[in-house]
Structures are given as structure tokens and as C-alpha cells.
Design an enzyme around this catalytic site. Structure first.
Site, PDB file in Angstrom:
ATOM      1  N   ARG A 151       0.846  -1.563  -0.249  1.00 17.64           N
ATOM      2  CA  ARG A 151       0.003  -0.061  -0.293  1.00 17.64           C
ATOM      3  C   ARG A 151       0.870   1.113   0.262  1.00 17.64           C
ATOM      4  O   ARG A 151       1.511   1.524   0.948  1.00 17.64           O
ATOM      5  CB  ARG A 151      -0.519  -0.032   1.200  1.00 17.64           C
ATOM      6  CG  ARG A 151      -1.907  -0.170   0.888  1.00 17.64           C
ATOM      7  CD  ARG A 151      -2.603  -1.065   2.913  1.00 17.64           C
ATOM      8  NE  ARG A 151      -3.387   0.597   3.015  1.00 17.64           N
ATOM      9  CZ  ARG A 151      -4.554   0.954   3.008  1.00 17.64           C
ATOM     10  NH1 ARG A 151      -4.865   0.661   1.919  1.00 17.64           N
ATOM     11  NH2 ARG A 151      -4.844   2.323   2.590  1.00 17.64           N
ATOM     12  N   LYS A 216       0.306  -5.667  14.431  1.00 13.49           N
ATOM     13  CA  LYS A 216      -0.108  -5.817  12.899  1.00 13.49           C
ATOM     14  C   LYS A 216       0.642  -7.453  13.040  1.00 13.49           C
ATOM     15  O   LYS A 216       1.651  -7.789  12.721  1.00 13.49           O
ATOM     16  CB  LYS A 216       1.325  -5.223  11.908  1.00 13.49           C
ATOM     17  CG  LYS A 216       0.048  -5.262  11.289  1.00 13.49           C
ATOM     18  CD  LYS A 216       0.336  -4.448   9.624  1.00 13.49           C
ATOM     19  CE  LYS A 216       0.367  -3.177  10.240  1.00 13.49           C
ATOM     20  NZ  LYS A 216       0.345  -2.781   8.137  1.00 13.49           N
ATOM     21  N   ARG A 352      -7.698   4.338  11.377  1.00 12.20           N
ATOM     22  CA  ARG A 352      -6.947   4.714  12.706  1.00 12.20           C
ATOM     23  C   ARG A 352      -8.346   5.257  13.711  1.00 12.20           C
ATOM     24  O   ARG A 352      -8.941   5.236  13.970  1.00 12.20           O
ATOM     25  CB  ARG A 352      -6.745   6.340  12.490  1.00 12.20           C
ATOM     26  CG  ARG A 352      -5.046   6.451  11.986  1.00 12.20           C
ATOM     27  CD  ARG A 352      -4.289   5.083  12.186  1.00 12.20           C
ATOM     28  NE  ARG A 352      -2.776   5.010  11.055  1.00 12.20           N
ATOM     29  CZ  ARG A 352      -3.011   4.415  10.138  1.00 12.20           C
ATOM     30  NH1 ARG A 352      -3.697   3.235  10.046  1.00 12.20           N
ATOM     31  NH2 ARG A 352      -2.001   4.451   9.245  1.00 12.20           N
TER      32      ARG A 352
HETATM   33  P1  ATP Z   1      -2.855   1.749   6.637  1.00 10.90           P
HETATM   34  O1  ATP Z   1      -4.019   1.035   7.811  1.00 10.90           O
HETATM   35  O2  ATP Z   1      -3.381   2.243   6.317  1.00 10.90           O
HETATM   36  O3  ATP Z   1      -3.013  -0.327   6.466  1.00 10.90           O
HETATM   37  P2  ATP Z   1      -0.760   0.568   7.742  1.00 10.90           P
HETATM   38  O4  ATP Z   1       0.495   1.112   8.350  1.00 10.90           O
HETATM   39  O5  ATP Z   1      -0.929  -0.574   8.575  1.00 10.90           O
HETATM   40  O6  ATP Z   1      -1.148   2.079   7.131  1.00 10.90           O
HETATM   41  P3  ATP Z   1      -0.139  -0.953   5.069  1.00 10.90           P
HETATM   42  O7  ATP Z   1       0.487  -0.924   4.147  1.00 10.90           O
HETATM   43  O8  ATP Z   1      -0.872  -1.754   5.477  1.00 10.90           O
HETATM   44  O9  ATP Z   1       0.318  -0.056   5.993  1.00 10.90           O
HETATM   45  O10 ATP Z   1       1.523  -2.059   5.796  1.00 10.90           O
HETATM   46  C1  ATP Z   1       2.944  -1.592   5.593  1.00 10.90           C
HETATM   47  C2  ATP Z   1       3.408  -0.821   7.196  1.00 10.90           C
HETATM   48  O11 ATP Z   1       3.077  -2.169   7.898  1.00 10.90           O
HETATM   49  C3  ATP Z   1       5.038  -0.729   7.184  1.00 10.90           C
HETATM   50  O12 ATP Z   1       5.028   1.313   6.897  1.00 10.90           O
HETATM   51  C4  ATP Z   1       5.049  -1.103   8.275  1.00 10.90           C
HETATM   52  O13 ATP Z   1       4.657   0.443   9.437  1.00 10.90           O
HETATM   53  C5  ATP Z   1       4.408  -2.591   9.360  1.00 10.90           C
HETATM   54  N1  ATP Z   1       5.195  -3.037   8.959  1.00 10.90           N
HETATM   55  C6  ATP Z   1       5.782  -3.725   8.216  1.00 10.90           C
HETATM   56  N2  ATP Z   1       6.622  -4.680   8.083  1.00 10.90           N
HETATM   57  C7  ATP Z   1       5.640  -5.219   9.101  1.00 10.90           C
HETATM   58  C8  ATP Z   1       5.327  -6.513   9.388  1.00 10.90           C
HETATM   59  N3  ATP Z   1       6.201  -8.008   9.434  1.00 10.90           N
HETATM   60  N4  ATP Z   1       5.386  -5.864  10.270  1.00 10.90           N
HETATM   61  C9  ATP Z   1       4.133  -5.815  10.578  1.00 10.90           C
HETATM   62  N5  ATP Z   1       3.643  -4.683  10.324  1.00 10.90           N
HETATM   63  C10 ATP Z   1       4.977  -3.936   9.734  1.00 10.90           C
END
Ligand code: ATP
Length: 370
Positions: A151, A216, A352
Site C-alpha cells: 500500500r 500487526k 485509525r
Molecule cells: P493502513 O492503515 O493505511 O493500512 P499501515 O501502516 O497498516 O496503514 P500497510 O501498507 O498496510 O500500512 O503496511 C505497511 C506498514 O506496516 C509499514 O509502513 C510498517 O509500519 C508496517 N510493517 C512493515 N513490516 C511489518 C511486519 N513484518 N509486521 C508488522 N508491520 C509491518
């Protein structure tokens, strides 16, 4: 309507600091092959001397040393003890096609499985295979991804052996428009697999994240191929944290979680892949018959922000506040705002948690547009 719900699945591109060993010009490609050969030997978690590894693999001890160093740069913890050699801090289950097929049991006949050590992106390869006419239920899994897409170009960090990253090609008779809720259905499949593993306290965050205790745990990236009238193909990319090393965790700029912590035990990644594929098959077959509708209630039950105050960050950086009220049949997020119920498609919108806004209704409303 966006046809792509992204989660970044990029593996960190970790390059060793170039070290020149006498008579051994460094070639990154060759080093990678060596790295994986050495990793396979070390995967049992036992000590292996540099000499024994070198003899078994037809490599010099210096090359073994360099390969071990690359493993460390990829986030693995390796103990080095003079006189005994190298040992991984913990044994690793490396991906193995035969093991996955065995674990799939009766489901094995439905899937074609390709496992690679190192690839730019499993989604890209699966999409190429789709364009070349590969049948559905093709699985591309890799120990390491170098150029996964996510994303808004964000990176997804993962260490070799500590994550499960794969893509599943699935074909649909319907057009691409029918697939707009597919990433949510895939999230339901992931949640069912987590339940089977006995993992409580996991949930989904619209549109594409799996969380555990707020961190996450996994993400989903769906890309589509085909036209609006059909048929179409979807490549469902999934990245799951299995065991986050300190090195990888240190690169992630938000709360993260991993399956081994959540389940409290070591997990076999081949078994895990098989479990996820079984759940995905069930869900995708049902989705092909009825779209997201059969999963909407279940998805709501899993949504960590359901009926909570949220802030949406829109592509132009504007913020919209309201209450998360589930999803529509096309996967759009339903937000109850002061101006009424609004629908948002994933695109570049981020969700969020937020504090309730003054004057926002506290109770539920009729969702006659859902
Ligand atoms: P949104 O809420 O817009 O989806 P997001 O921060 O969840 O925002 P994504 O594009 O879904 O964004 O995921 C990328 C983000 O996840 C990265 O910017 C980082 O902050 C986080 N990330 C990267 N690698 C990992 C991982 N292995 N485990 C958990 N989080 C990660």
C-alpha cells in the site's frame, strides 16, 4: 472503485557489507544461493563447523563465514563458538513443497505449489503465471522477497525463515468488479486459521491487516487481472509474521506481533501454509458463489474497530471522523458520520482509532445502504 487492496509485502533488501576475500570475487547472486544452502544445513539448530559445512557444500570456510554473515544481516541469530562452529539460536522450519503437500492431505490435489528461495515478489510471479494462462489455485511461496509491493509504496519487513510470504492465484468466472470485497474475505480465512491454531485476541483492521493485541500480525495484498465482464483472476498475496527477530522488529515503525508469541509455541511454517491454503480454498469457493455476503457478519465480529470511533485519513490528507459500522457487500467500509452513513473503498484510505467527536451519535443506526 479501486480494484486493488494493498498491503505491503516487501522484504527488507539487506545487503551484506561487501567484503572481499582473497581470490573470491563477490557475486550477490551466487552468495544468495550459498546463503540458502548454508541455511538449510543450519536449520536443525545444531552446531556445524565451518569446515564440515564447507566440505558438504563444496565451499571454502571463508565463503561459509560470508554466508553466515548474510544470514545475520537477514535477521537470523547465529551463535559462533570457536572449535564448534555455527548454530542457529533456534531451529527453523524452511519451506518444503513435499511437506506442504503432505500437510494438505486431500486438499493437495487442488493446488499447484511453487516454492522459491529468493524472488522479487511472489505476487509479480503469480501474476505473470496468470497472464501465461496458469490454472487457478497456483501457490507461489518464497523464503525471501526483495521487491514486494505494498500500500502506497510502504515496505513490509521480514526475516528469512521468520515469516510466511506467499501468493495464491484464483480464477473467477465473474468480472473484476465482483472481486472488490475479496481482501476482506481473505482476512476471514486468515482469522479462521488463527482460531484453528488456538490464537485468541486476534482481529481484522479494515481493509487488509490482521492484528493481535493491537500489533500487526499479517497483511493481505490483492491484485486483479481481467475485465469487468469476466472472467477474472485474483492474486492474493499474504505476509504473516511467524517469528519476529529483534533485527526485523527494530525496522518496523509500528506495533507488530508474531504467531509464535501469540500461540506460545514454535510453529511449522509448512503446516501453517497448508492450513492457510485449506481455509482460503473454503472461503474462495464460497466467495465465487456468493461474493462477500456470506462473510459480512463474521467479518464484523472480527473487526477491531467495530462500533468504535475512528478517523479516516483520505488520499488528500483530509480526515473524516465517525463510527465504524461494518462493511457493505462490495467491501466498502461503512462509517456513520454526523452527515449520515458513508461508504469508503480502500484505495489509499487509512483507518485509525480516535476519540469520539462531540455530538456524534453513540448508538447504532439503520444501515439501509449496506
Ligand atoms: P493502513 O492503515 O493505511 O493500512 P499501515 O501502516 O497498516 O496503514 P500497510 O501498507 O498496510 O500500512 O503496511 C505497511 C506498514 O506496516 C509499514 O509502513 C510498517 O509500519 C508496517 N510493517 C512493515 N513490516 C511489518 C511486519 N513484518 N509486521 C508488522 N508491520 C509491518
Amino acid at each position: 472503485m479501486p480494484l486493488e487492496a494493498n498491503v505491503s509485502c516487501a522484504w527488507p533488501v539487506l545487503r551484506p557489507v561487501p567484503l572481499q576475500t582473497a581470490g573470491e570475487p563477490l557475486s550477490l547472486g551466487t552468495m544468495k544461493t550459498w546463503q540458502f544452502k548454508v541455511l538449510r544445513r543450519l536449520a536443525d539448530g545444531e552446531f556445524h563447523s565451518g569446515e564440515a559445512l564447507g566440505n558438504a557444500l563444496g565451499m571454502s570456510r571463508a565463503s561459509v563465514w560470508l554466508a553466515v554473515r548474510e544470514l545475520e544481516l537477514a535477521g537470523l541469530e547465529v551463535y559462533k563458538v570457536r572449535g564448534r562452529g555455527y548454530r542457529l539460536a533456534q531451529p527453523l522450519s524452511l519451506l518444503d513443497r513435499e511437506a506442504v503437500l503432505r500437510e494438505l492431505g486431500d486438499d493437495a490435489a487442488h493446488f499447484t505449489i511453487e516454492i522459491l528461495d529468493d524472488i522479487s515478489s511472489t505476487n509479480t510471479l503469480a501474476m505473470q503465471r496468470a497472464e501465461q494462462g496458469a490454472p487457478g489455485a497456483l501457490v507461489v511461496a518464497a523464503e525471501q522477497q526483495e521487491a514486494g509491493r505494498g500500500r502506497m509504496g510502504r515496505a513490509w519487513h521480514a526475516g528469512v525463515g521468520g515469516a510466511l510470504t506467499f501468493s495464491l492465484l484464483w480464477r473467477f468466472t465473474q468480472g473484476a468488479g465482483f472481486l472488490s470485497g475479496l481482501s476482506l474475505a481473505a482476512g476471514v480465512a486468515l482469522m479462521r486459521a488463527l482460531k484453528t491454531l488456538g490464537i485468541a485476541e486476534a482481529g481484522l483492521k479494515w481493509p487488509n491487516d490482521v492484528l493481535w493485541r493491537g500489533g500487526k500480525l499479517a497483511g493481505i495484498l490483492i491484485e486483479m487481472h481481467g475485465d469487468m465482464l469476466g472472467p477474472s483472476a485474483a492474486v492474493i498475496g499474504i505476509g504473516v509474521n511467524v517469528r519476529l527477530s529483534d533485527a526485523v522488529r527494530g525496522r518496523i515503525d509500528q506495533a507488530a506481533a508474531d504467531l509464535e508469541t501469540a500461540s506460545g509455541r514454535p510453529l511449522d511454517r509448512n503446516r501453517l501454509l497448508a492450513l492457510l491454503l485449506k481455509e482460503l480454498r473454503q472461503v474462495l469457493e464460497a466467495f465465487a458463489r456468493g461474493g462477500l455476503a456470506p462473510f459480512r457478519e463474521e467479518w464484523r465480529d472480527y473487526h477491531v474497530h467495530q462500533d468504535k470511533a475512528v478517523t479516516l485519513i483520505l488520499p488528500d490528507a483530509r480526515q473524516e471522523r465517525g463510527w465504524a459500522r461494518g462493511v457493505a457487500e462490495d467491501g466498502a467500509l461503512l462509517i456513520e458520520t454526523e452527515a449520515g452513513m458513508r461508504r469508503y473503498h480502500s484505495g489509499e484510505i487509512s483507518l485509525r482509532p480516535t476519540k469520539p467527536v462531540k455530538g456524534t451519535p453513540q448508538g447504532g443506526v439503520e444501515m439501509n445502504d449496506a
